[in-house]
Write an enzyme that holds these catalytic residues in place. Structure first.
Site, PDB file in Angstrom:
ATOM      1  N   LYS A   1       0.824  -1.215  -0.140  1.00  0.00           N
ATOM      2  CA  LYS A   1      -0.023   0.029   0.051  1.00  0.00           C
ATOM      3  C   LYS A   1       0.867   1.180  -0.079  1.00  0.00           C
ATOM      4  O   LYS A   1       1.701   1.403   0.653  1.00  0.00           O
ATOM      5  CB  LYS A   1      -0.965   0.051   1.322  1.00  0.00           C
ATOM      6  CG  LYS A   1      -1.828   1.282   1.281  1.00  0.00           C
ATOM      7  CD  LYS A   1      -2.610   1.180   2.539  1.00  0.00           C
ATOM      8  CE  LYS A   1      -1.927   1.625   3.779  1.00  0.00           C
ATOM      9  NZ  LYS A   1      -1.913   3.138   3.775  1.00  0.00           N
TER      10      LYS A   1
ATOM     11  N   ASP B   1      -3.472   4.261  -1.834  1.00  0.00           N
ATOM     12  CA  ASP B   1      -4.319   4.605  -1.003  1.00  0.00           C
ATOM     13  C   ASP B   1      -4.529   6.242  -0.762  1.00  0.00           C
ATOM     14  O   ASP B   1      -3.758   6.878   0.160  1.00  0.00           O
ATOM     15  CB  ASP B   1      -4.157   3.933   0.362  1.00  0.00           C
ATOM     16  CG  ASP B   1      -4.695   4.325   1.483  1.00  0.00           C
ATOM     17  OD1 ASP B   1      -5.920   4.989   1.612  1.00  0.00           O
ATOM     18  OD2 ASP B   1      -4.044   4.462   2.914  1.00  0.00           O
TER      19      ASP B   1
ATOM     20  N   LYS C   1      -7.411   8.177  -0.972  1.00  0.00           N
ATOM     21  CA  LYS C   1      -8.776   8.353  -0.527  1.00  0.00           C
ATOM     22  C   LYS C   1      -9.279   9.652  -1.228  1.00  0.00           C
ATOM     23  O   LYS C   1      -9.532  10.757  -0.423  1.00  0.00           O
ATOM     24  CB  LYS C   1      -8.516   8.700   1.148  1.00  0.00           C
ATOM     25  CG  LYS C   1      -8.046   7.410   2.027  1.00  0.00           C
ATOM     26  CD  LYS C   1      -7.858   8.033   3.388  1.00  0.00           C
ATOM     27  CE  LYS C   1      -7.527   6.722   4.141  1.00  0.00           C
ATOM     28  NZ  LYS C   1      -6.026   6.522   4.011  1.00  0.00           N
TER      29      LYS C   1
ATOM     30  N   ASP D   1     -13.601  14.686  -3.454  1.00  0.00           N
ATOM     31  CA  ASP D   1     -13.775  15.869  -4.020  1.00  0.00           C
ATOM     32  C   ASP D   1     -15.202  16.116  -4.783  1.00  0.00           C
ATOM     33  O   ASP D   1     -15.986  15.010  -4.779  1.00  0.00           O
ATOM     34  CB  ASP D   1     -12.741  16.185  -4.976  1.00  0.00           C
ATOM     35  CG  ASP D   1     -12.185  17.548  -5.269  1.00  0.00           C
ATOM     36  OD1 ASP D   1     -13.234  18.542  -5.548  1.00  0.00           O
ATOM     37  OD2 ASP D   1     -11.192  17.978  -4.913  1.00  0.00           O
TER      38      ASP D   1
ATOM     39  N   ARG E   1       3.237  -0.864  10.542  1.00  0.00           N
ATOM     40  CA  ARG E   1       4.626  -0.799  11.492  1.00  0.00           C
ATOM     41  C   ARG E   1       5.082  -2.278  12.146  1.00  0.00           C
ATOM     42  O   ARG E   1       6.217  -2.561  12.191  1.00  0.00           O
ATOM     43  CB  ARG E   1       4.511   0.186  12.585  1.00  0.00           C
ATOM     44  CG  ARG E   1       4.517   1.702  12.119  1.00  0.00           C
ATOM     45  CD  ARG E   1       3.852   2.816  12.858  1.00  0.00           C
ATOM     46  NE  ARG E   1       2.478   2.745  12.976  1.00  0.00           N
ATOM     47  CZ  ARG E   1       1.801   3.775  13.311  1.00  0.00           C
ATOM     48  NH1 ARG E   1       2.547   4.792  13.734  1.00  0.00           N
ATOM     49  NH2 ARG E   1       0.535   4.012  13.039  1.00  0.00           N
TER      50      ARG E   1
END
Length: 229
Positions: free
Chosen positions: A33, A60, A62, A65, A208
């Site tokens: 990603k 990714d 997002k 608009d 992580r």
């Protein structure tokens, strides 16, 4: 071998560490990603390099608009050959339909963000959204399904309810995945990989715990084994 269920989040500020990590991972075990920070600094060139290495890419960004702008952005993303792209479900029906139409002939998956996993009930009240987080997620997921999208991003804690509500022919992509005894970091609504799969998740976004591991490949293998079990 079944398709990879883990999506590794490359949350880096530049391309080089992302490429270094990718060289330690295996495409048959995960997808990758790329989010706003990394794409802004590294752009389509990084996507091309990772795809040449065999990885499917979830872009990714997002998008949120006016419908025309989102449709154009989705079409541009699909032209890069990415596996999946996303928009905000809160952009509304017209925006979601425009995005769906823009990808009508593309194999790129289109999913919608329901509610960010960093948000809780207090956050919703502050911005004027009514109801519990789970209620908001269900409303937005139903809207995304009605507009023909392939799935949604949601917390693993909401997947069981969504599966019952929507059925199985709909992708549920779950961030906020933390192995047992991991730190929460900035996530609020989380689950372990095994819990997420048991509750109906299609794909798990994990950052992580893999990217900061001493041995990322060994960690990835262990996570896949936990899912399989």
């Amino acid at each position: 071998m079944s398709e990879p269920r883990i999506i590794v989040a490359l949350d880096y500020p530049r391309a080089e560490p992302a490429l270094v990590l990718a060289r330690t991972l295996r495409p048959e075990l995960c997808r990758l990603k790329i989010g706003k920070e990394l794409f802004t600094i590294a752009g389509p060139q990084l996507i091309e390099k990772l795809m040449q290495a065999g990885f499917d890419i979830f872009l990714d960004l997002k998008f949120h608009d006016i419908p025309h702008t989102v449709a154009a952005a989705c079409k541009a993303a699909a032209s890069l050959g990415v596996w999946m792209v996303n928009v905000h479900a809160s952009g509304g029906r017209n925006m979601l339909l425009a995005a769906r139409e823009a990808l009508a002939t593309s194999p790129t998956k289109l999913i919608a963000v329901t509610l960010l996993t960093s948000m809780n009930r207090d956050d919703l009240q502050e911005i004027g959204w009514q109801g519990e987080p789970n209620d908001v997620v269900q409303r937005l997921a139903l809207l995304a399904r009605d507009c023909g999208l392939d799935g949604v991003v949601c917390s693993a804690l909401e997947t069981a309810g969504l599966r019952q509500l929507i059925g199985h022919d709909f992708d549920l992509v779950t961030p906020g995945i933390r192995p047992v005894n991991s730190r929460l970091d900035d996530q609020q609504r989380i689950a372990t990989p095994r819990q997420a799969i048991q509750q109906g998740a299609s794909y798990l976004v994990i950052g992580r715990p893999i990217t900061q591991a001493t041995d990322p490949l060994a960690t990835l293998i262990q996570l896949n084994q936990a899912i399989a079990s």
